[in-house]
Design an enzyme around this catalytic site. Structure first.
Site, PDB file in Angstrom:
ATOM      1  N   LYS A  42       0.824  -1.209   0.000  1.00 51.43           N
ATOM      2  CA  LYS A  42       0.000   0.000   0.000  1.00 51.43           C
ATOM      3  C   LYS A  42       0.862   1.264   0.000  1.00 51.43           C
ATOM      4  CE  LYS A  42      -4.002   1.777   2.618  1.00 51.43           C
ATOM      5  NZ  LYS A  42      -4.932   1.448   3.730  1.00 51.43           N
ATOM      6  N   SER A  75      -9.490   1.709   2.153  1.00 53.60           N
ATOM      7  CA  SER A  75      -8.456   2.454   1.460  1.00 53.60           C
ATOM      8  C   SER A  75      -7.380   1.591   0.814  1.00 53.60           C
ATOM      9  CB  SER A  75      -7.796   3.431   2.438  1.00 53.60           C
ATOM     10  OG  SER A  75      -7.162   2.728   3.513  1.00 53.60           O
ATOM     11  N   SER A 111     -10.575  -0.902   5.969  1.00 54.40           N
ATOM     12  CA  SER A 111      -9.721  -0.585   4.815  1.00 54.40           C
ATOM     13  C   SER A 111      -8.914  -1.762   4.282  1.00 54.40           C
ATOM     14  CB  SER A 111      -8.778   0.575   5.158  1.00 54.40           C
ATOM     15  OG  SER A 111      -9.488   1.786   5.150  1.00 54.40           O
TER      16      SER A 111
END
Length: 480
Positions: A77, A152, A176
């Protein structure tokens, strides 16, 4: 060669150790897939191909020193620091920010032998069920690029589902990790709070471990989740002199040994009938396999109030970084609200301007929730519930507070979707999201397997056993 792209990280590491493929060949394979397939998906938005090639050559030269991920390429990420690469959290003002060191998780993956080929897309401030920003653009869902991959950690899940990466790490405060895993049909694990240190997954200058938020693994198999969690978990730097982690190892070898509570929907956040039916059907499958199953067992707590506790604590974190004009607006909304107003928007406004005195009140309520859940898990090993109300929805970049999500023909407030993530997050419970197959529209449906605090290895292993019965990750048709 598509078969190679969809093998698990565990399988790829074994192939490298057995010299069936070199790290250089494997790294080149994933670089080629990113270049070929990442166009309308737009998952791997920060690329580090040349350093990956160099690291792969070094891995091939040091095979005798192999760690559990030796020579395996992966992505991570965007919010994690990798020295020399951009870390922006999607903020335009951060577009020129370059990390000067590796995040602790990156260090641990490298120590295990992994090679990073790039970083994956996120929403601004990691604060959305979608993954788009002005710097990198919009990430599409590999099952349908017109749909969100979640957020996310949306780029992380999309990269896994499209076969662009065999392993990922995300982060989770409001689903997320779990939300993108559900939307993209992969596996994701939200660890018990505090067992995975987050240093290097933070805005510049932030050193303290955040409340509620966790870092955790994402993968295409439960086996890879367990491997990656073992790599990531442990003491934070300041705790190392006296802190040791000993997660209980799974003791059950069959699904028939499990006691499972099934929670298909809830009045606080009604679920699409197909998602609820999938949850119920899974309970029936488990019952037929010999597990003790209940669709009425619930923790002894007020779920609506538990959601208020979560939203308040969550927005006290978000509110700490709001610009002055937004804090003033939240304060005005909180001051003008009726004391009995517990709507999502009002609770979020109050949380954003929460005093420390009131934070302590809600923190104490959180502690009460933890005790109630501990009592629940004396009788039950696993709770199965939805992660969110629907499969992946179409991209919607309108102002957040104006957005809705249609569930069974009724519009729900966008952030009402936090219920299913938050009721698990507030009391620090571990949750493993696992795929159950596509919906009637051909979109994945994932569910949460939740356990008591620190039963992370058990929730992961439960989904490993379940994979044998219902199947696991499926490739999106266009990437098959």
């Amino acid at each position: 060669m598509a078969e190679l792209a969809f093998k698990t990280a565990t399988e790829l590491a074994l192939m490298i150790r057995d010299k069936k493929i070199s790290s250089s060949e494997l790294t080149e394979h994933f670089i080629g897939r990113i270049e070929k397939w990442d166009g309308d998906i737009n998952a791997v938005v920060v690329r580090d191909f040349e350093r990956a090639r160099e690291a792969a050559r070094e891995a091939d030269a040091t095979l005798a020193d192999a760690g559990p991920l030796h020579g395996v390429p992966m992505t991570i990420k965007e919010a994690y620091d990798i020295e020399g690469l951009a870390t922006t959290w999607g903020f335009p003002f951060m577009k020129d920010n370059r990390a000067t060191s590796d995040a602790l998780a990156v260090q641990k993956f490298k120590a295990a032998g992994a090679i990073f080929v790039g970083k994956t897309n996120v929403p601004i401030s990691l604060g959305d069920f979608q993954s788009y920003n002005e710097i990198y653009g919009t990430t599409g869902n590999p099952w349908n690029p017109d749909r969100t991959p979640g957020g996310s950690s949306g780029g992380s899940a999309a990269a896994l589902a499209a076969g662009l990466s065999p392993l990922e790490a995300g982060s989770d405060i409001g689903g997320s990790i779990r939300n993108p895993a559900h939307y993209c049909g992969v596996y994701g694990h939200k660890p018990t709070w505090g067992i995975v240190p987050s240093q290097g997954h933070a805005m510049p200058g932030v050193l303290a471990t955040p409340d509620l938020a966790v870092c955790g693994p994402m993968a295409r198999s439960a086996e890879d989740l367990a491997l990656a969690l073992d790599v990531m978990a442990g003491a934070a730097p300041l705790d190392e002199p006296g802190w040791r982690l000993e997660l209980p190892k799974p003791q059950k070898v069959s699904l028939s040994e499990y006691r499972v509570a099934i929670w298909p929907t809830d009045a606080n956040c009604p679920v699409d009938s197909e998602v609820a039916d999938r949850t119920t059907a899974l309970g029936e499958t488990l019952s037929k396999l010999g597990a003790a199953v209940s669709d009425t067992a619930r923790p002894d707590l007020d779920l609506a109030q538990a959601h208020v506790t979560y939203l308040t604590l969550l927005n006290s974190i978000i509110g700490a970084d709001l610009p002055a004009h937004q804090r003033d607006a939240a304060q005005a909304a909180a001051d003008a609200s009726d004391p009995g107003d517990l709507s999502t928007r009002t609770v979020m406004a109050r949380g954003a301007v929460l005093s420390h005195r009131l934070w302590l009140v809600h923190n104490n309520e959180r502690e009460r929730l933890r005790y109630r859940w501990r009592e629940f898990f004396r009788d039950w090993d696993i709770l199965i519930c939805p992660q969110t109300s629907t499969p992946a929805f179409p991209h919607d970049h309108s102002p957040m507070l104006q957005r809705t999500i249609c569930v069974n023909g009724v519009d729900q407030a966008y952030f009402q979707q936090l219920f299913w993530a938050g009721v698990i997050t507030a009391p620090y419970l571990p949750s493993t999201v696992f795929p159950t197959g596509p919906s009637s529209e051909g979109l994945p449906i994932g569910l949460q397997a939740v356990g008591r605090e620190y039963s992370d290895l058990q929730t992961i292993d439960f989904t490993r056993l379940l994979e044998r019965e219902i199947g696991g990750f499926q490739r999106p048709p266009r990437f098959a």
